[in-house]
Scaffold this motif. Structure first.
Motif, PDB file in Angstrom:
ATOM      1  N   THR A  35       0.693  -0.704   0.011  1.00 31.98           N
ATOM      2  CA  THR A  35      -0.332  -0.283  -0.054  1.00 31.98           C
ATOM      3  C   THR A  35       0.969   1.150   0.483  1.00 31.98           C
ATOM      4  OG1 THR A  35      -0.111  -0.136   2.447  1.00 31.98           O
ATOM      5  CG2 THR A  35      -1.825  -0.896   1.012  1.00 31.98           C
ATOM      6  N   ALA A  36       1.448   1.798   0.477  1.00 31.17           N
ATOM      7  CA  ALA A  36       2.859   2.801   0.841  1.00 31.17           C
ATOM      8  C   ALA A  36       3.084   3.450   0.119  1.00 31.17           C
ATOM      9  CB  ALA A  36       3.758   2.498   2.141  1.00 31.17           C
ATOM     10  N   GLY A  37       2.924   4.272  -0.896  1.00 28.54           N
ATOM     11  CA  GLY A  37       3.138   4.475  -1.688  1.00 28.54           C
ATOM     12  C   GLY A  37       2.559   4.795  -3.461  1.00 28.54           C
ATOM     13  N   MET A  38       1.306   3.654  -3.401  1.00 25.97           N
ATOM     14  CA  MET A  38       0.035   3.775  -4.232  1.00 25.97           C
ATOM     15  C   MET A  38      -0.997   3.253  -3.097  1.00 25.97           C
ATOM     16  SD  MET A  38       1.920   3.545  -7.029  1.00 25.97           S
ATOM     17  CE  MET A  38       0.269   2.646  -8.427  1.00 25.97           C
ATOM     18  N   ARG A  45      -0.583   8.759  -8.408  1.00 22.63           N
ATOM     19  CA  ARG A  45      -0.585   7.284  -8.414  1.00 22.63           C
ATOM     20  C   ARG A  45      -1.347   6.861  -7.874  1.00 22.63           C
ATOM     21  NH1 ARG A  45       5.030   6.077  -8.412  1.00 22.63           N
ATOM     22  NH2 ARG A  45       5.156   4.113  -6.720  1.00 22.63           N
ATOM     23  N   GLN A  46      -2.465   6.812  -6.512  1.00 19.77           N
ATOM     24  CA  GLN A  46      -3.088   6.270  -6.079  1.00 19.77           C
ATOM     25  C   GLN A  46      -4.399   6.513  -7.362  1.00 19.77           C
ATOM     26  OE1 GLN A  46      -4.216   8.685  -2.887  1.00 19.77           O
ATOM     27  NE2 GLN A  46      -2.223   8.451  -2.131  1.00 19.77           N
ATOM     28  N   ALA A  47      -4.463   7.186  -7.708  1.00 18.60           N
ATOM     29  CA  ALA A  47      -5.291   7.521  -8.893  1.00 18.60           C
ATOM     30  C   ALA A  47      -5.297   6.660  -9.947  1.00 18.60           C
ATOM     31  CB  ALA A  47      -6.263   9.069  -9.933  1.00 18.60           C
ATOM     32  N   LEU A  67      -8.285  -4.668  -2.960  1.00 17.70           N
ATOM     33  CA  LEU A  67      -7.052  -4.040  -3.280  1.00 17.70           C
ATOM     34  C   LEU A  67      -6.450  -3.881  -4.141  1.00 17.70           C
ATOM     35  CD1 LEU A  67      -4.692  -3.093  -1.057  1.00 17.70           C
ATOM     36  CD2 LEU A  67      -3.481  -5.606  -1.786  1.00 17.70           C
ATOM     37  N   PRO A  68      -6.450  -2.406  -4.577  1.00 10.36           N
ATOM     38  CA  PRO A  68      -5.894  -2.059  -6.199  1.00 10.36           C
ATOM     39  C   PRO A  68      -4.610  -2.398  -6.522  1.00 10.36           C
ATOM     40  CG  PRO A  68      -7.478  -0.439  -5.017  1.00 10.36           C
ATOM     41  CD  PRO A  68      -7.018  -1.341  -4.056  1.00 10.36           C
ATOM     42  N   THR A  69      -3.468  -2.323  -5.557  1.00 11.12           N
ATOM     43  CA  THR A  69      -2.394  -3.293  -5.930  1.00 11.12           C
ATOM     44  C   THR A  69      -1.998  -4.255  -5.970  1.00 11.12           C
ATOM     45  OG1 THR A  69      -1.755  -2.689  -3.906  1.00 11.12           O
ATOM     46  CG2 THR A  69      -1.405  -0.992  -5.784  1.00 11.12           C
ATOM     47  N   VAL A  70      -3.151  -4.842  -5.684  1.00 11.93           N
ATOM     48  CA  VAL A  70      -2.951  -6.490  -6.254  1.00 11.93           C
ATOM     49  C   VAL A  70      -4.355  -7.464  -6.245  1.00 11.93           C
ATOM     50  CG1 VAL A  70      -2.177  -8.972  -5.267  1.00 11.93           C
ATOM     51  CG2 VAL A  70      -0.938  -7.163  -4.477  1.00 11.93           C
ATOM     52  N   LEU A  71      -4.589  -6.776  -8.003  1.00 12.41           N
ATOM     53  CA  LEU A  71      -5.874  -7.628  -8.301  1.00 12.41           C
ATOM     54  C   LEU A  71      -6.298  -9.194  -7.979  1.00 12.41           C
ATOM     55  CD1 LEU A  71      -9.007  -6.781 -10.085  1.00 12.41           C
ATOM     56  CD2 LEU A  71      -7.252  -6.438 -12.568  1.00 12.41           C
ATOM     57  N   MET A  97       1.866  -2.581  -8.856  1.00 12.11           N
ATOM     58  CA  MET A  97       1.861  -1.068  -8.151  1.00 12.11           C
ATOM     59  C   MET A  97       3.757  -0.981  -8.899  1.00 12.11           C
ATOM     60  SD  MET A  97       2.501  -4.039  -4.512  1.00 12.11           S
ATOM     61  CE  MET A  97       2.493  -5.779  -5.365  1.00 12.11           C
ATOM     62  N   GLY A  98       3.917   0.477  -8.221  1.00  5.43           N
ATOM     63  CA  GLY A  98       4.563   1.137  -9.013  1.00  5.43           C
ATOM     64  C   GLY A  98       4.336   1.078 -11.078  1.00  5.43           C
TER      65      GLY A  98
END
Length: 386
Positions: free
Chosen positions: A175-178, A271-273, A302-306, A347-348
């Motif tokens: 999560t941190a960063g996104m 980045r979140q968008a 969790l958007p970063t892990v679909l 992520m990233g």
């Protein structure tokens, strides 16, 4: 011995929930000439990293930040090693593999572990946390559970923990960063992530932030911190007082600094968008094939892990092996979800159209399904307003 690829430098499309593709600035930073770990230039980079980490985590100006010389799992273990003593009551939120790992680590450091659990694919209930806080010295929680694609309600849990006297330790690896994160506003005492996740730096360092309350707890322990390597006071000797503690991976510091700077310059809200746009476009493109969300509650995804449930009869292992032959890496389920879901990393630098356009084209060929790429492009175009 595994056969070496014909070209070890050939482009590879990495769509896993970690590691992620390196940011170009991080890759370039790895080529810098070596410096000693006590070099003034390294200390200057370290100081910049500390300041940037406060911004990343939404931490107060006086919060101690640092890089641990290890992956995110070292970040997890360092928290328990410093903040738990034998006999302490520790409450761990468990709804996946990494919450379970937290519980195991806490027990190994002598904690009397209580668990608040939720079924796989479902978030932790803050009311259950509130009901089990009596006598607890530490609450530990995974913000984004990588193994299932669940986003736990961290702000609500932090609110019920606040005022109980317990410290709150958070795994922010995916999560941190996104994702929105506010250490100071939410009242978090210890947080860590992995360099190779949302920030697209090489694996090998774990960025941490430690509150004044946590430092005080560690300083008043009845027994010495059993993990010398990551003793908070020893870390402060090196990071704040610039005295020798251990040799840090200097070039990983350079690369992490470059990746973190790039993330902050892009902007955390942007980045979140970006990750949410990609998440929705991929799910829309794959839905007609029978892929569906594993996590039923949209607010808990969790958007970063679909995490996508596979279509009935889908050859998980066979398709992923065929993708790997095309230099595309996709990760399946873990433990109970093996063969049931795919976990697509967003992520990233993985949360970009290019890598997933490559996946869609490959799936069109492998599955004989035309139109995947067009659906992906159409969904993404609608989402970003093209």
């Amino acid at each position: 011995m595994l056969d070496s690829p014909a070209d070890p430098f050939a482009p590879h499309t990495l769509l896993t929930p970690g590691p992620t593709p390196l940011h170009p600035r991080a890759q370039q930073a790895l080529t810098r000439s070596m410096r000693g770990h006590m070099d003034p230039e390294v200390f200057a980079v370290n100081a910049a990293i500390q300041q940037d980490l406060r911004e990343l985590y939404g931490a107060g100006e006086g919060t101690f930040t640092a890089l641990l010389a290890g992956t995110g799992s070292l970040g997890m273990e360092a928290g328990f090693a410093n903040l738990v003593e034998p006999g302490d009551e520790v409450l761990v939120c468990v709804n996946g593999a990494f919450g379970a790992r937290m519980a195991e680590m806490a027990a190994r450091y002598g904690a009397r572990v209580r668990r608040v659990t939720a079924p796989l694919g479902q978030p932790i209930d803050p009311a259950q946390v509130a009901a089990n806080l009596g006598g607890v010295t530490l609450v530990a929680m995974v913000h984004g559970e990588t193994s299932t694609g669940v986003l736990n309600p961290l702000p609500a849990v932090a609110e019920v923990v606040r005022g109980s006297g317990a410290l709150l330790s958070v795994d922010a690896v995916t999560t941190a960063g996104m994702e929105p994160f506010s250490m100071e506003a939410w009242g978090i005492d210890y947080v860590y992530t992995g360099s190779q996740k949302c920030l697209s730096a090489p694996p090998g360092v774990a960025p941490v932030a430690i509150s004044e309350r946590a430092l005080e707890r560690q300083a008043t322990r009845r027994t010495p911190t059993p993990l010398w390597y990551c003793d908070f006071e020893g870390l402060r000797d090196y990071w704040d007082r610039q005295s020798y503690h251990h040799t840090v991976p200097v070039n990983l510091h350079f690369a992490f600094h470059a990746a973190l700077r790039a993330a902050l310059e892009e902007g955390l809200p942007q980045r979140q968008a970006r990750v949410r746009e990609m998440d929705r476009a991929i799910a829309a493109a794959l839905a007609p094939l029978g892929f569906s969300h594993y996590v039923q509650d949209p607010a808990a995804r969790l958007p970063t892990v679909l995490a996508l449930r596979l279509p009935e009869g889908f050859d998980d292992a066979g398709v992923r092996a065929a993708l790997r032959e095309r230099e595309i890496s996709v990760t399946g389920g873990l433990g109970a979800t093996a063969g049931l879901i795919w976990r697509l990393g967003l992520m990233g630098e993985a949360a970009r159209p290019g890598p997933y356009r490559t996946l869609m084209l490959a799936l069109e060929e492998l599955l004989g399904e035309r139109g995947l790429t067009d659906r992906f492009e159409e969904a993404l175009g609608l989402l970003v307003g093209r």
